[in-house]
Motif scaffolding. Structure first.
Motif, mmCIF file in Angstrom:
data_model
loop_
_atom_site.group_PDB
_atom_site.id
_atom_site.type_symbol
_atom_site.label_atom_id
_atom_site.label_comp_id
_atom_site.label_asym_id
_atom_site.label_seq_id
_atom_site.Cartn_x
_atom_site.Cartn_y
_atom_site.Cartn_z
ATOM 1 N N ASP A 1 0.814 -1.222 0.000
ATOM 2 C CA ASP A 1 0.000 0.000 0.000
ATOM 3 C C ASP A 1 0.846 1.269 0.000
ATOM 4 O O ASP A 1 0.300 2.358 0.115
ATOM 5 C CB ASP A 1 -0.916 0.023 1.239
ATOM 6 N N ASP A 2 2.159 1.139 -0.130
ATOM 7 C CA ASP A 2 3.067 2.285 0.025
ATOM 8 C C ASP A 2 3.914 2.469 -1.233
ATOM 9 O O ASP A 2 5.047 1.972 -1.318
ATOM 10 C CB ASP A 2 3.965 2.043 1.245
ATOM 11 N N PRO A 3 3.398 3.210 -2.234
ATOM 12 C CA PRO A 3 4.137 3.382 -3.493
ATOM 13 C C PRO A 3 5.535 3.981 -3.312
ATOM 14 O O PRO A 3 6.483 3.557 -3.985
ATOM 15 C CB PRO A 3 3.239 4.319 -4.298
ATOM 16 N N ALA A 4 5.674 4.934 -2.401
ATOM 17 C CA ALA A 4 6.992 5.554 -2.210
ATOM 18 C C ALA A 4 8.000 4.542 -1.676
ATOM 19 O O ALA A 4 9.158 4.502 -2.121
ATOM 20 C CB ALA A 4 6.873 6.741 -1.254
ATOM 21 N N ALA A 5 7.565 3.715 -0.727
ATOM 22 C CA ALA A 5 8.465 2.686 -0.192
ATOM 23 C C ALA A 5 8.787 1.646 -1.254
ATOM 24 O O ALA A 5 9.931 1.156 -1.318
ATOM 25 C CB ALA A 5 7.822 2.024 1.027
ATOM 26 N N LEU A 6 7.824 1.310 -2.087
ATOM 27 C CA LEU A 6 8.073 0.360 -3.172
ATOM 28 C C LEU A 6 9.084 0.932 -4.164
ATOM 29 O O LEU A 6 9.953 0.206 -4.657
ATOM 30 C CB LEU A 6 6.760 0.011 -3.875
ATOM 31 N N ASP A 7 8.984 2.225 -4.439
ATOM 32 C CA ASP A 7 9.976 2.854 -5.316
ATOM 33 C C ASP A 7 11.378 2.699 -4.740
ATOM 34 O O ASP A 7 12.332 2.375 -5.463
ATOM 35 C CB ASP A 7 9.655 4.341 -5.493
ATOM 36 N N ARG A 8 11.514 2.934 -3.443
ATOM 37 C CA ARG A 8 12.828 2.785 -2.811
ATOM 38 C C ARG A 8 13.283 1.325 -2.834
ATOM 39 O O ARG A 8 14.463 1.034 -3.068
ATOM 40 C CB ARG A 8 12.770 3.287 -1.369
#
Length: 281
Positions: A53-60
């Protein structure tokens, strides 16, 4: 080559990470809670924290990653949106291969369990990166919770009729996924993965062989099987899902004989009796 595995603290994801390590690859284990995979870190896996549910964390998590395995989530009702988040992050990272663990015969599979897989595969159809679908049949481990009751009563209950399940061990599917992630030529492939197809009467025989106790299969109508599961403590909604899955088995949905799993493994998948025997040991 850098390979990321999502859901790496789960039963399948963990085994994929271990299989990648055996292949000589240092995998990126993507998890919500790094504390749950300290053992994988000790083995050499790189741990990155991200939830579906966390696109920013997935990007990292996907920075510098070449290939991604999305192990399907377990938050029913939210999975298509969550899986889409993972795919979009992989697209932004420019990965060269995106693998997804799905379910067999998606085009004609009407099981409740297939619905969100179908929705996810529709999203994958429009992906901007190469996709491979790993349509895993049942794990023989799915039946382990029923071993003790079947052995004690001498009866394995279900609603699958004479339908067959082409199961294999969870480790087999993990090894196959690792092969796909570490070799070339899989982009665009839809692998229907399963082992030797067995009817429930055959599963009862496998339980007998593993336990040394006689066990027979008793088929029930779908509604009666759901009711029996609920009466034995299975939550009512989940009991309906299990009975619905058996109805799909009766229709031949999980009767897979493509040989895809055998080819990826380079060997015969693990028989049910071996999984049962190991669980009972």
């Amino acid at each position: 080559m850098t390979v990321a595995v999502t859901g790496a603290s789960g039963q399948l994801g963990r085994l994929v990470v271990e299989a990648l390590l055996k292949e000589g690859v240092t995998p990126v284990a993507v998890v919500r809670d790094p504390a749950k995979v300290a053992d994988l870190a000790a083995l050499g896996a790189e741990i990155r924290q991200a939830g579906y549910d966390d696109p920013a964390a997935l990007d990292r998590a996907f920075e510098g990653v070449d290939r991604v395995l999305l192990v399907s989530g377990n938050e029913f009702g939210s999975r298509v949106a969550q899986h889409t988040n993972v795919l979009r992050a992989a697209e932004r990272a420019g990965v060269e291969l995106f693998a997804y663990t799905s379910i067999p015969n998606i085009d004609r599979n009407e099981m409740i369990l297939a619905q969100e897989h179908r929705g996810t595969e529709a999203v994958l159809d429009e992906a901007s990166v190469p996709v491979v679908r790993l349509r895993n049949d049942w794990y023989w481990e799915n039946y382990l919770s029923g071993l003790a009751p079947a052995i004690e009563s001498g009866v394995l209950y279900g609603a699958a009729g004479t339908g067959r399940v082409a199961g294999a061990s969870r480790a087999d599917y993990a090894e196959a996924a690792a092969k796909v992630l570490t070799t070339d030529g899989h982009g665009g492939q839809n692998y229907e993965l399963g082992g030797e197809p067995l009817a429930y009467a055959d599963l009862a025989q496998a339980i007998s062989e593993a336990s040394g106790k006689p066990v027979r299969y008793q088929d029930l109508p779908q509604a009666d099987y759901a009711a029996a599961l609920a009466q034995n403590g299975v939550p009512a909604q989940y009991a309906q899902v299990l009975a619905d899955a058996d109805a799909g088995i009766a229709q031949g949905i999980l009767d897979i004989e493509t040989g895809d799993l055998q080819r990826l493994l380079g060997r015969t998948p693990t028989p049910a009796v071996e999984v049962f025997r190991a669980a009972l040991a």
